[in-house]
Design a protein around this motif. Structure first.
Motif, PDB file in Angstrom:
ATOM      1  N   MET A 186      52.226  54.846  34.111  1.00 29.18           N
ATOM      2  CA  MET A 186      52.887  55.169  35.385  1.00 29.18           C
ATOM      3  C   MET A 186      52.506  54.137  36.452  1.00 29.18           C
ATOM      4  N   PHE A 187      51.224  53.776  36.499  1.00 30.65           N
ATOM      5  CA  PHE A 187      50.784  52.824  37.516  1.00 30.65           C
ATOM      6  C   PHE A 187      51.293  51.412  37.211  1.00 30.65           C
ATOM      7  N   ALA A 188      51.458  51.078  35.940  1.00 30.96           N
ATOM      8  CA  ALA A 188      52.069  49.788  35.591  1.00 30.96           C
ATOM      9  C   ALA A 188      53.510  49.760  36.090  1.00 30.96           C
ATOM     10  N   GLY A 189      54.211  50.876  35.936  1.00 32.46           N
ATOM     11  CA  GLY A 189      55.574  50.962  36.454  1.00 32.46           C
ATOM     12  C   GLY A 189      55.620  50.860  37.967  1.00 32.46           C
ATOM     13  N   PHE A 190      54.694  51.555  38.630  1.00 31.36           N
ATOM     14  CA  PHE A 190      54.634  51.483  40.097  1.00 31.36           C
ATOM     15  C   PHE A 190      54.405  50.052  40.574  1.00 31.36           C
ATOM     16  N   THR A 191      53.429  49.379  39.958  1.00 35.31           N
ATOM     17  CA  THR A 191      53.112  48.032  40.427  1.00 35.31           C
ATOM     18  C   THR A 191      54.220  47.045  40.077  1.00 35.31           C
TER      19      THR A 191
END
Length: 164
Positions: free
Chosen positions: A2-7
């Protein structure tokens, strides 16, 4: 993931014409130190449960939880400081850059709160359990989660600091 997608989305969106750049308040750096210290205290707690030193284990779980709460409080203060600088994070008048920060750091804060809840549950068990349980497995699992959340924040902080 999820955080890879956010960044990844952050990188794509920052090229929009309405992107508002800003510097992170210093308190985000201080909160990074706090979360790193909490990893140290969590690892010491694991060492103490392995050595069957329950008093130190309980104390270190408590300190780790307090540091987790301090981290969340410092993050909230950072959001407040951004708002005072005119960076609206959500709602009317907000900018996509501030909203991304709110989503990224807010989701991370929720993960830290989840870890604090787990630590509180473990501390409750360590204080009030009627049977002696010296299994280090719960502490080791919690420590893996805690260290991952800590490393995730270091990544996010560096990302937000350098990419912004």
């Amino acid at each position: 993931m999820m955080f890879a997608g956010f960044t990844s989305a952050y990188i794509v969106k920052r090229n929009q014409a309405n992107w508002q750049g800003f510097d992170l308040p210093d308190i985000f750096a201080y909160s990074t130190v706090v979360i790193l210290l909490s990893s140290v205290t969590m690892q010491l707690a694991v060492r103490n449960i392995r050595n069957r030193n329950m008093q130190a284990y309980r104390q270190l779980l408590l300190v780790t939880a307090i540091l987790g709460i301090a981290f969340v409080a410092m993050q909230w203060t950072g959001f407040t400081q951004l708002h005072e600088r005119g960076i609206k994070l959500i709602g009317a008048g907000s900018n996509v850059s501030g909203s991304f920060l709110a989503a990224i750091a807010g989701m991370h804060m929720l993960h830290v709160v989840g870890g604090v809840v787990a630590l509180a549950w473990m501390l409750r068990n360590a204080l009030f359990s009627k049977t002696r349980n010296y299994s280090a497995v719960p502490a080791e699992v919690a420590a893996q989660y805690w260290h991952f959340v800590d490393l995730l924040w270091i990544y996010l902080f560096l990302f937000l600091h350098f990419v912004s």
